[in-house]
Design an enzyme around this catalytic site. Structure first.
Site, PDB file in Angstrom:
ATOM      1  N   HIS A 176       0.843  -1.196   0.000  1.00 37.74           N
ATOM      2  CA  HIS A 176       0.000   0.000   0.000  1.00 37.74           C
ATOM      3  C   HIS A 176       0.874   1.239   0.000  1.00 37.74           C
ATOM      4  O   HIS A 176       1.817   1.318   0.780  1.00 37.74           O
ATOM      5  CB  HIS A 176      -0.889   0.039   1.251  1.00 37.74           C
ATOM      6  CG  HIS A 176      -2.024  -0.925   1.206  1.00 37.74           C
ATOM      7  ND1 HIS A 176      -3.298  -0.588   1.578  1.00 37.74           N
ATOM      8  CD2 HIS A 176      -2.092  -2.217   0.829  1.00 37.74           C
ATOM      9  CE1 HIS A 176      -4.097  -1.621   1.429  1.00 37.74           C
ATOM     10  NE2 HIS A 176      -3.380  -2.639   0.983  1.00 37.74           N
ATOM     11  N   TYR A 234       4.371   6.525   9.920  1.00 33.11           N
ATOM     12  CA  TYR A 234       3.527   5.361   9.639  1.00 33.11           C
ATOM     13  C   TYR A 234       4.305   4.290   8.876  1.00 33.11           C
ATOM     14  O   TYR A 234       4.243   3.110   9.212  1.00 33.11           O
ATOM     15  CB  TYR A 234       2.283   5.795   8.852  1.00 33.11           C
ATOM     16  CG  TYR A 234       1.229   4.725   8.795  1.00 33.11           C
ATOM     17  CD1 TYR A 234       0.277   4.607   9.804  1.00 33.11           C
ATOM     18  CD2 TYR A 234       1.190   3.819   7.736  1.00 33.11           C
ATOM     19  CE1 TYR A 234      -0.689   3.613   9.767  1.00 33.11           C
ATOM     20  CE2 TYR A 234       0.224   2.822   7.691  1.00 33.11           C
ATOM     21  CZ  TYR A 234      -0.703   2.729   8.707  1.00 33.11           C
ATOM     22  OH  TYR A 234      -1.655   1.738   8.671  1.00 33.11           O
ATOM     23  N   TYR A 268      -8.942   5.061   8.047  1.00 35.51           N
ATOM     24  CA  TYR A 268      -8.989   5.409   9.472  1.00 35.51           C
ATOM     25  C   TYR A 268     -10.079   6.468   9.613  1.00 35.51           C
ATOM     26  O   TYR A 268      -9.913   7.594   9.144  1.00 35.51           O
ATOM     27  CB  TYR A 268      -7.652   5.979   9.933  1.00 35.51           C
ATOM     28  CG  TYR A 268      -6.541   4.947  10.100  1.00 35.51           C
ATOM     29  CD1 TYR A 268      -5.824   4.469   9.005  1.00 35.51           C
ATOM     30  CD2 TYR A 268      -6.207   4.477  11.368  1.00 35.51           C
ATOM     31  CE1 TYR A 268      -4.809   3.537   9.176  1.00 35.51           C
ATOM     32  CE2 TYR A 268      -5.184   3.545  11.544  1.00 35.51           C
ATOM     33  CZ  TYR A 268      -4.494   3.083  10.441  1.00 35.51           C
ATOM     34  OH  TYR A 268      -3.491   2.160  10.613  1.00 35.51           O
ATOM     35  N   PRO A 273      -2.909   0.153  19.152  1.00 33.40           N
ATOM     36  CA  PRO A 273      -2.694  -0.316  17.777  1.00 33.40           C
ATOM     37  C   PRO A 273      -2.919   0.720  16.675  1.00 33.40           C
ATOM     38  O   PRO A 273      -2.631   0.441  15.517  1.00 33.40           O
ATOM     39  CB  PRO A 273      -3.680  -1.480  17.644  1.00 33.40           C
ATOM     40  CG  PRO A 273      -4.692  -1.269  18.706  1.00 33.40           C
ATOM     41  CD  PRO A 273      -4.036  -0.537  19.814  1.00 33.40           C
ATOM     42  N   LYS A 321       2.195  -0.113  15.077  1.00 31.89           N
ATOM     43  CA  LYS A 321       3.632  -0.154  15.351  1.00 31.89           C
ATOM     44  C   LYS A 321       4.108  -1.372  16.146  1.00 31.89           C
ATOM     45  O   LYS A 321       5.310  -1.685  16.139  1.00 31.89           O
ATOM     46  CB  LYS A 321       4.039   1.108  16.148  1.00 31.89           C
ATOM     47  CG  LYS A 321       4.056   2.358  15.321  1.00 31.89           C
ATOM     48  CD  LYS A 321       5.293   2.403  14.440  1.00 31.89           C
ATOM     49  CE  LYS A 321       5.134   3.343  13.278  1.00 31.89           C
ATOM     50  NZ  LYS A 321       4.748   2.703  12.011  1.00 31.89           N
TER      51      LYS A 321
HETATM   52  P1  FAD Z   1       3.431 -11.759  21.332  1.00 34.94           P
HETATM   53  O1  FAD Z   1       2.940 -11.828  19.944  1.00 34.94           O
HETATM   54  O2  FAD Z   1       2.480 -11.411  22.414  1.00 34.94           O
HETATM   55  O3  FAD Z   1       4.111 -13.162  21.655  1.00 34.94           O
HETATM   56  C1  FAD Z   1       4.470 -13.558  22.955  1.00 34.94           C
HETATM   57  C2  FAD Z   1       4.410 -15.063  23.037  1.00 34.94           C
HETATM   58  O4  FAD Z   1       4.843 -15.467  24.345  1.00 34.94           O
HETATM   59  C3  FAD Z   1       2.991 -15.589  22.891  1.00 34.94           C
HETATM   60  O5  FAD Z   1       2.954 -16.602  21.938  1.00 34.94           O
HETATM   61  C4  FAD Z   1       2.622 -16.085  24.286  1.00 34.94           C
HETATM   62  O6  FAD Z   1       1.728 -17.181  24.250  1.00 34.94           O
HETATM   63  C5  FAD Z   1       3.987 -16.472  24.821  1.00 34.94           C
HETATM   64  N1  FAD Z   1       4.052 -16.494  26.290  1.00 34.94           N
HETATM   65  C6  FAD Z   1       3.495 -15.621  27.160  1.00 34.94           C
HETATM   66  N2  FAD Z   1       3.766 -15.980  28.428  1.00 34.94           N
HETATM   67  C7  FAD Z   1       4.500 -17.106  28.352  1.00 34.94           C
HETATM   68  C8  FAD Z   1       5.068 -17.954  29.335  1.00 34.94           C
HETATM   69  N3  FAD Z   1       4.905 -17.706  30.635  1.00 34.94           N
HETATM   70  N4  FAD Z   1       5.796 -19.023  28.931  1.00 34.94           N
HETATM   71  C9  FAD Z   1       5.957 -19.280  27.603  1.00 34.94           C
HETATM   72  N5  FAD Z   1       5.419 -18.510  26.632  1.00 34.94           N
HETATM   73  C10 FAD Z   1       4.702 -17.442  27.001  1.00 34.94           C
HETATM   74  N6  FAD Z   1       1.236  -4.257  15.610  1.00 34.94           N
HETATM   75  C11 FAD Z   1       1.646  -3.776  14.406  1.00 34.94           C
HETATM   76  O7  FAD Z   1       2.848  -3.577  14.205  1.00 34.94           O
HETATM   77  N7  FAD Z   1       0.763  -3.486  13.391  1.00 34.94           N
HETATM   78  C12 FAD Z   1      -0.555  -3.688  13.562  1.00 34.94           C
HETATM   79  O8  FAD Z   1      -1.311  -3.477  12.608  1.00 34.94           O
HETATM   80  C13 FAD Z   1      -1.040  -4.160  14.841  1.00 34.94           C
HETATM   81  N8  FAD Z   1      -2.351  -4.377  15.049  1.00 34.94           N
HETATM   82  C14 FAD Z   1      -2.729  -5.005  16.204  1.00 34.94           C
HETATM   83  C15 FAD Z   1      -4.063  -5.301  16.359  1.00 34.94           C
HETATM   84  C16 FAD Z   1      -4.492  -5.944  17.520  1.00 34.94           C
HETATM   85  C17 FAD Z   1      -5.971  -6.242  17.664  1.00 34.94           C
HETATM   86  C18 FAD Z   1      -3.557  -6.315  18.527  1.00 34.94           C
HETATM   87  C19 FAD Z   1      -4.017  -7.046  19.782  1.00 34.94           C
HETATM   88  C20 FAD Z   1      -2.218  -6.021  18.364  1.00 34.94           C
HETATM   89  C21 FAD Z   1      -1.790  -5.358  17.222  1.00 34.94           C
HETATM   90  N9  FAD Z   1      -0.460  -5.063  17.026  1.00 34.94           N
HETATM   91  C22 FAD Z   1      -0.068  -4.474  15.845  1.00 34.94           C
HETATM   92  C23 FAD Z   1       0.523  -5.404  18.028  1.00 34.94           C
HETATM   93  C24 FAD Z   1       1.233  -6.733  17.736  1.00 34.94           C
HETATM   94  O9  FAD Z   1       0.295  -7.763  17.539  1.00 34.94           O
HETATM   95  C25 FAD Z   1       2.187  -7.068  18.894  1.00 34.94           C
HETATM   96  O10 FAD Z   1       2.986  -5.948  19.142  1.00 34.94           O
HETATM   97  C26 FAD Z   1       3.060  -8.289  18.566  1.00 34.94           C
HETATM   98  O11 FAD Z   1       2.308  -9.465  18.686  1.00 34.94           O
HETATM   99  C27 FAD Z   1       4.270  -8.373  19.497  1.00 34.94           C
HETATM  100  O12 FAD Z   1       4.979  -9.557  19.272  1.00 34.94           O
HETATM  101  P2  FAD Z   1       5.745 -10.290  20.441  1.00 34.94           P
HETATM  102  O13 FAD Z   1       6.385 -11.486  19.830  1.00 34.94           O
HETATM  103  O14 FAD Z   1       6.574  -9.321  21.179  1.00 34.94           O
HETATM  104  O15 FAD Z   1       4.625 -10.717  21.490  1.00 34.94           O
HETATM  105  C1  DHB Z   2      -4.459  -3.304  11.146  1.00 32.47           C
HETATM  106  C2  DHB Z   2      -4.241  -3.144  12.493  1.00 32.47           C
HETATM  107  C3  DHB Z   2      -3.891  -1.910  12.990  1.00 32.47           C
HETATM  108  O1  DHB Z   2      -3.660  -1.747  14.312  1.00 32.47           O
HETATM  109  C4  DHB Z   2      -3.781  -0.811  12.143  1.00 32.47           C
HETATM  110  O2  DHB Z   2      -3.443   0.398  12.661  1.00 32.47           O
HETATM  111  C5  DHB Z   2      -4.000  -0.979  10.788  1.00 32.47           C
HETATM  112  C6  DHB Z   2      -4.339  -2.222  10.289  1.00 32.47           C
HETATM  113  C7  DHB Z   2      -4.813  -4.643  10.629  1.00 32.47           C
HETATM  114  O3  DHB Z   2      -4.926  -5.566  11.448  1.00 32.47           O
HETATM  115  O4  DHB Z   2      -5.000  -4.800   9.414  1.00 32.47           O
END
Ligand code: FAD
Ligand code: DHB
Length: 385
Positions: free
Chosen positions: A72, A380, A196, A288, A292
């Site tokens: 995009h 962004y 948005y 979110p 980021k």
């Molecule tokens: P996580 O993905 O949370 O992974 C952590 C892992 O550790 C999990 O699998 C968990 O099960 C495991 N764990 C936890 N505790 C334990 C334990 N005690 N022992 C063993 N394992 C454990 N970010 C973006 O950049 N762009 C987006 O568009 C965006 N949209 C989002 C939309 C939503 C609805 C949400 C909820 C989040 C969004 N995010 C977005 C944020 C993004 O999903 C997170 O920042 C990302 O998942 C971080 O990755 P991580 O590996 O640090 O943590």
């Molecule tokens: C999506 C999630 C976000 O948090 C965002 O800012 C834009 C798109 C997505 O899941 O597609």
């Protein structure tokens, strides 16, 4: 059992770290509490910055991303009955974003680790971190994993950060008075780009996963329950918040996933203690709206990989010692941008008429001044590394 790096958590941070370390000849074991099916099906982020895409492609895990990801070069801000495009192609011509589901990134990374004989363990109970000063090790389900370094990649609710002694970390946080209801629907996107939408009824976001799958988010009260949002209510609210410009009709279809995500800003400083290094959501959370979180996790892991590679190659801990200091300026830039996008686009219950006019005035500025739009665009798509 012994390995060089014990990694807790098989989210994007833990899996990518394990893969990048493998490419440098460094061994790791990944310990994940949930099942493989669970982490592969968890619908979350979707927007990958250019730097994230480049990292995944350079690491050899970008083949499907390049084939199926949707590039995009702009987003739409919709408010006051009009649509305004923020044109990345004009404002930041060398960079764009790619829409590709986080769970697809996770699937690709798991496949790559397993193909290379990587040691990934799912459904591991009772993970605990010990000996952070002299003899780091991880215990789980009656077993012990000795390692030289522990990487806490276990997200916001993990065990790594709480294992750091009290008084070491300074925590900065903010809760928002709303949550997001996220919905995945089997229906072609109703627009070519992300929308948005700022609306008096609350914020709404139109996104997508493929030509046949749409992704939506709705601002909802902080204590909202997905059960209170039957499909008809979701579509009615999305239409009310998105069908606000002439000629735009929202296509509806079968809703295949629904969930409520809280909105929080959080940073723990420093992102390390002894031989424990935190990466991704374990160290920081952003609301979110700025897309980021996943991108910050990938950027943390890139920097941590370089530091670990130097440590294992030369024995020098100089880069490892500087890991947190290297990451925090970028973490705070993303914090500010995410807070700003959230403030710009959501309705706040305690906003008075003056606050609402200020918000609209700021939106007018962002959509009419090229300098202001360029600031949004640059943040962004991601600042250059
Ligand atoms: P996580 O993905 O949370 O992974 C952590 C892992 O550790 C999990 O699998 C968990 O099960 C495991 N764990 C936890 N505790 C334990 C334990 N005690 N022992 C063993 N394992 C454990 N970010 C973006 O950049 N762009 C987006 O568009 C965006 N949209 C989002 C939309 C939503 C609805 C949400 C909820 C989040 C969004 N995010 C977005 C944020 C993004 O999903 C997170 O920042 C990302 O998942 C971080 O990755 P991580 O590996 O640090 O943590
Ligand atoms: C999506 C999630 C976000 O948090 C965002 O800012 C834009 C798109 C997505 O899941 O597609």
């Amino acid at each position: 059992m012994r390995t060089q790096v014990g990694i807790i958590g098989a989210g994007p941070a833990g899996l990518l770290l394990s893969h990048l370390l493998h490419l440098r000849g460094i061994s790791s074991v990944v310990l994940e509490r949930r099942s493989r099916a669970h982490v592969e099906q968890r619908v979350r982020a979707g927007v990958l910055e250019q730097g994230t895409v480049d990292t995944l492609v350079a690491a050899g895990v970008g083949e499907r991303l390049l084939r199926e990801g949707l590039p995009h070069s702009g987003i739409e801000l919709r408010y006051g009955g009009a649509a305004h495009r923020i044109a990345f192609d004009k404002l930041v011509p060398d960079r764009r974003i790619t829409v590709y589901g986080q769970q697809e990134v996770v699937k690709d990374l798991i496949a790559a680790r397993l193909a290379a004989g990587g040691d990934l363990r799912f459904e591991v109970p009772d993970v605990a971190v010990h000996g952070l000063g002299a003899e780091p090790h991880v215990s789980f389900g009656g077993e012990r994993l000795d390692c030289e370094v522990i990487a806490g990649c276990d997200g916001f609710h993990g065990v790594s950060r709480p294992s750091i002694p009290e008084g070491v970390l300074t925590v900065y946080e903010r809760d928002y008075p709303f949550a997001w209801l996220g919905v995945l629907a089997r229906v072609p996107p109703s627009a070519g780009e992300l929308i948005y939408a700022r609306n008096e009824r609350g914020f709404a976001l139109h996104s997508m996963r493929s030509p046949a799958l749409s992704r939506f988010y709705l601002q909802v009260p902080p204590d909202a329950d997905a059960g209170d949002w039957p499909d008809e209510r979701v579509w009615a609210e999305l239409k009310a918040r998105l069908e606000t410009v002439p000629g735009f009709t929202l296509a509806t279809g079968e809703i295949v996933e629904k969930g409520v995500a809280p909105m929080r800003s959080f940073v723990a400083e420093p992102m390390q203690y002894g031989r424990l290094y935190l990466a991704g959501d374990a160290a920081h959370i952003v609301p979110p709206t700025g897309a980021k979180g996943l991108n910050l996790a990938v950027a943390d892991v890139r920097v941590l990989t370089e530091a670990l590679a130097a440590f294992f190659a030369t024995g020098s801990a100089r880069l490892l010692d500087g890991y947190s200091a290297a990451r925090l300026p970028r973490v705070w830039r993303a914090q500010h941008f995410s807070w700003w996008m959230t403030s710009l686009l959501h309705t706040f219950d305690d906003d008075d008429a003056y606050a609402r006019r200020l918000q609209l005035s700021h939106l007018d500025y962002v959509t009419s001044s090229e300098a202001a739009a360029a600031t949004l665009a640059e943040n962004y798509v991601g600042m250059p590394w």
